[in-house]
Scaffold this active site. Sequence first.
Site, mmCIF file in Angstrom:
data_model
loop_
_atom_site.group_PDB
_atom_site.id
_atom_site.type_symbol
_atom_site.label_atom_id
_atom_site.label_comp_id
_atom_site.label_asym_id
_atom_site.label_seq_id
_atom_site.Cartn_x
_atom_site.Cartn_y
_atom_site.Cartn_z
ATOM 1 N N ASP A 439 11.544 39.389 64.140
ATOM 2 C CA ASP A 439 10.992 39.292 62.789
ATOM 3 C C ASP A 439 10.615 40.658 62.268
ATOM 4 O O ASP A 439 10.827 40.982 61.105
ATOM 5 C CB ASP A 439 9.777 38.363 62.779
ATOM 6 C CG ASP A 439 8.668 38.828 63.722
ATOM 7 O OD1 ASP A 439 8.986 39.448 64.751
ATOM 8 O OD2 ASP A 439 7.485 38.572 63.429
ATOM 9 N N ARG A 443 4.655 45.917 64.688
ATOM 10 C CA ARG A 443 3.313 45.461 65.017
ATOM 11 C C ARG A 443 3.316 44.724 66.364
ATOM 12 O O ARG A 443 4.310 44.690 67.073
ATOM 13 C CB ARG A 443 2.756 44.573 63.899
ATOM 14 C CG ARG A 443 3.444 43.234 63.762
ATOM 15 C CD ARG A 443 2.862 42.459 62.582
ATOM 16 N NE ARG A 443 3.506 41.158 62.412
ATOM 17 C CZ ARG A 443 3.775 40.613 61.230
ATOM 18 N NH1 ARG A 443 3.484 41.273 60.121
ATOM 19 N NH2 ARG A 443 4.342 39.424 61.158
ATOM 20 N N ASP A 444 2.206 44.114 66.693
ATOM 21 C CA ASP A 444 2.077 43.401 67.966
ATOM 22 C C ASP A 444 2.708 42.003 67.862
ATOM 23 O O ASP A 444 2.060 40.985 68.014
ATOM 24 C CB ASP A 444 0.604 43.307 68.376
ATOM 25 C CG ASP A 444 -0.278 42.663 67.309
ATOM 26 O OD1 ASP A 444 0.239 42.349 66.205
ATOM 27 O OD2 ASP A 444 -1.476 42.468 67.577
ATOM 28 N N GLU A 445 4.029 42.000 67.596
ATOM 29 C CA GLU A 445 4.773 40.737 67.487
ATOM 30 C C GLU A 445 6.187 40.964 68.011
ATOM 31 O O GLU A 445 6.476 40.691 69.161
ATOM 32 C CB GLU A 445 4.768 40.238 66.038
ATOM 33 C CG GLU A 445 5.254 38.805 65.895
ATOM 34 C CD GLU A 445 4.832 38.190 64.565
ATOM 35 O OE1 GLU A 445 5.349 37.111 64.269
ATOM 36 O OE2 GLU A 445 3.994 38.776 63.843
ATOM 37 N N ASP A 452 13.780 33.145 60.972
ATOM 38 C CA ASP A 452 14.241 34.393 60.354
ATOM 39 C C ASP A 452 15.716 34.615 60.656
ATOM 40 O O ASP A 452 16.523 34.962 59.774
ATOM 41 C CB ASP A 452 13.431 35.575 60.876
ATOM 42 C CG ASP A 452 11.932 35.422 60.656
ATOM 43 O OD1 ASP A 452 11.387 34.377 61.034
ATOM 44 O OD2 ASP A 452 11.307 36.359 60.127
ATOM 45 N N TRP A 505 13.547 26.438 61.304
ATOM 46 C CA TRP A 505 13.491 27.321 62.476
ATOM 47 C C TRP A 505 14.434 26.757 63.557
ATOM 48 O O TRP A 505 15.251 27.488 64.113
ATOM 49 C CB TRP A 505 12.059 27.418 62.986
ATOM 50 C CG TRP A 505 11.270 28.473 62.278
ATOM 51 C CD1 TRP A 505 10.753 29.615 62.825
ATOM 52 C CD2 TRP A 505 10.904 28.525 60.882
ATOM 53 N NE1 TRP A 505 10.114 30.373 61.864
ATOM 54 C CE2 TRP A 505 10.177 29.724 60.669
ATOM 55 C CE3 TRP A 505 11.111 27.680 59.789
ATOM 56 C CZ2 TRP A 505 9.680 30.094 59.422
ATOM 57 C CZ3 TRP A 505 10.615 28.044 58.551
ATOM 58 C CH2 TRP A 505 9.913 29.233 58.368
ATOM 59 N N GLU A 720 7.995 41.738 54.328
ATOM 60 C CA GLU A 720 7.680 40.377 54.755
ATOM 61 C C GLU A 720 7.191 39.519 53.593
ATOM 62 O O GLU A 720 7.506 38.337 53.498
ATOM 63 C CB GLU A 720 6.604 40.417 55.842
ATOM 64 C CG GLU A 720 6.211 39.067 56.406
ATOM 65 C CD GLU A 720 5.278 39.185 57.596
ATOM 66 O OE1 GLU A 720 5.106 38.172 58.310
ATOM 67 O OE2 GLU A 720 4.726 40.282 57.834
ATOM 68 N N HIS A 741 11.103 43.393 57.491
ATOM 69 C CA HIS A 741 11.154 41.968 57.810
ATOM 70 C C HIS A 741 12.353 41.402 57.048
ATOM 71 O O HIS A 741 12.272 41.159 55.858
ATOM 72 C CB HIS A 741 9.859 41.315 57.297
ATOM 73 C CG HIS A 741 9.231 40.347 58.236
ATOM 74 N ND1 HIS A 741 8.350 40.749 59.217
ATOM 75 C CD2 HIS A 741 9.333 39.009 58.358
ATOM 76 C CE1 HIS A 741 7.927 39.684 59.888
ATOM 77 N NE2 HIS A 741 8.516 38.619 59.380
#
Length: 947
Positions: A439, A443-445, A452, A505, A720, A741
Amino acid sequence: MKIKNLKTNRITNPLGFDLGKPRLSFVTNDTTAKKQTAAQIEVALDEKFAVIVFDSGKSPEIDSLAFELPIQLEPCTRYFWRVTVWADNGDVAASDTAWFETAKMAEPWEAKWITPELDKEIHPVLNRNFELSKEVVSARAYVCGLGLYEMEINGEKAGDEYLAPNFNAYDKWLQYQTYDITDLVRTGQNSVEVSLGNGLYKGRFGFEGGETEVYGDQFALLCEIVINHADGTTTVIHSDESWKARKSNILFSGLYDGEIYDTTFTDGTSYNVKMLDPGYDRLKARLSLPVVVKEELKPIDVIKTPAGETVLDMGQNMVGWVQFKTKAPKGSEIVLQYGELLQEGNFYQDNLRTAKAEFRYISNGEESTVRPHFTYYGFRYVKVSGWNGEVNKDDFTGCVLYSDMDQTGSFETSNPLVNRLFLNALWGQKGNFLDVPTDCPQRDERMGWTGDAQVFSGTAAFNMDTYAFFSKYGYDLAQEQSTLDGMVPMVVPMATVKGGGSSAWGEAATVIPWNVYLHYGDKAILEQQFDSMKGWVDFIKRADEASVAKRLWTTGFHFGDWLALDGDDPNSPMGGTETAFISSAYYYYSAMLVAKAAKVLGKEGIAEEYEQLSNEVRAAIQAEYFTSTGRLALNNQTAFVVALFMDLVPEAHSERLANDLRQRLKKDKNHLKTGFVGTPYLCRVLSENGNNDLAYTLLLNKDYPSWLYAVTMGATTIWERWNSVLPDGKISGTDMNSLNHYAYGSIVEWMYRNVAGINPVEDQPGFRHVRLAPQPDYRLKYAKATLDSSAGLYESQWELNEDGQLNFKFVIPFNTTATVELPDARLENILLNGRSLNEVEVSASQSDKQVHVELNSGTWEFFYTPEADYLKYYSTQMPLSELLGNDKVKIVLADSVPQVAAFPQEMISNIGHQSLRELSHMPFLPISAEVLDELDVKLNKIKVMVQ
């Protein structure tokens, strides 16, 4: 005539991949011939083709899109292959030699899993010295290191890839890589060193601080080096308890937090290793494409911020790292911190949440070129601290890292903002297609969110050759799904996010394989993924049958139209479209795709079963959501778009629904409000249902919410959120706000399909036949696209000249055909390559306002004056805001209706989407029909100028 793009499983010269039944593909070009009449494929064990193991002979049956090689492969073997093609004009061409090399396959491993006898937090380097007394002919290394690894032979890095063994569901399967190290080993003393880092396997990963040791708590290595000598003997060096370990100069590594690299650290102690027993059952030759440095960028500026910081501006939001040259004094620490934007001119990282995104280097005083090893960053700006002397941008290089895919598509128009939007989506794909379709990269992802990936998969396949990339992702998805009773996870690999089962999804299981098949024409992707596709629909069907709403999907958690702007709570990411409608629509859509895939694979019984299921769902949706006159019960953009795109509208009511969508957009001031579900289809639905003008309006809007708003704000990737950054330059929030994103970049599929008009055709996939149907608009002077497809290079371009005439140019590659659809045309008025279309020996027909022409390979130029006026003049039917945007028009209005010309800007913002004729009925603005008609006479003399 030449032959290019020789690929095995859509990979150029694949080394050590799990190839299954290899499929060979190639493209023929540089010829005036139209058709391939025959081809011959030869496969040999040597480059001179002295030992041929397969020869198809001259055959008319060979498909250049995917020829399945009917031979039994041997392990650890390089196969050379070449193609000869015969064309209908007598041309003959022979290709250069390509190759593929198998991995170990079923051959047993001599290597043992080992781990260092060190604290599990200490990064190790595992090593072994060995001596070779004989001449080396070839050498291979078969390696899997956990979490991440890099291997050096005699001090030289093996291979050009990074972050091996890549990212997947390690609890289900482990990939090993094959390296050709022939040029690295030598007669005499040799050394092998393998450095290990945390990665996804054992490092911090997940939300709210994340978890560590998600898949394992120990570093591990499996390494087998096989060296073939000139005398026919073989030496095998393999990992076992004879190997040693030392502490690495990498003191810390993490995907989120970066790396600490201390070249002053020395520990002369040699530590033992011990055996591990994870077994060999999970091992599989690689499916992941190598992650490589695909491009390099130099900083465009060194910024001194108001806070006194030194910041590199790379000029582009990119993914990878910055490599630098330094000869800093011994013991000095250089710190690089990575961020996406500046705030008030200063370096900023708050939108990275808990991710530190930094690189710390402690110098040993020697001149060095420095880079990280086991992390990557998403960034445009790099804060440099601790640098010795003045920061010189020439000492820094941005290394752009992503999976090794060829770019296949390009797109350009007369509007530079639109061109930048296309590039933003392309860069979003580069940044997030790093082994897993993530995605976001910063960042912390950084997770492989299935939704997506699903909505962007069509755009992705136009932009790049994504066959192998999505094949690996699909395999990983199916592995996760296999223990979930068909449910598709929210993210793949699941890692720390254990939920799943959401519509849109979960459609990653059905939509992505179908898009891949459509673009590359190789049904092997459907064979690989069919059980996964069917398993997902069966999961939905069970949920349906366990509820009271038969053939609707009304239960479970769904993200819905994520991040849409029409939800009840402006602070919630949930959109306003009823989730049961969205989930039921996807229930129908996925069942239909399973039926189509089954038909392609010859599974007629299953095809009939799932076609019936999809028809039942469609009927249930119509009964629940449509009135007898065709009114949709839901009145928002995404609901209309989904109904039209997925063909859910009752027969005879499509036109009504297309008009209802137009009216809905007018109420929304001709601005989008769609989220992750509606946005990918929005402009496609408009263009394909008589509202092409509105599709262009949405594309070209520059104020929030719109695609070009971000572009006008300086974005170099897709955001995003529609308003990730506010008009004053301040970030709109930090909780969930990525500036890279790609999901909304799915507008690019509309650019290829509708603006440029390049459309694959289901019954002849892989662009063997295309539908070329550009839909120009007066607000662009020209548009052009290229697509280096699996069948060859297509070009499509159109130009609108100052006299309102249209010129189209199409290039159709060898051995393909196309149906061209020319808009607003009369057959007798068209010139083709300078001659009247009626005089050219092609099949052409009038179809309502279009002319259809059947063409084969070649270059074709059409020229005509369209029946509709493509030059626009101002009128009272146009939105008021457009009228007031032209100085000449404002003078006319000030003379005839001075009260309109005097409207304050706030009022224009509220009513400017309506036309003057619509507003003339309002009590505050009574204007007679006679005055409006007189106005039109004056306004019709002022041409709308396109920038």
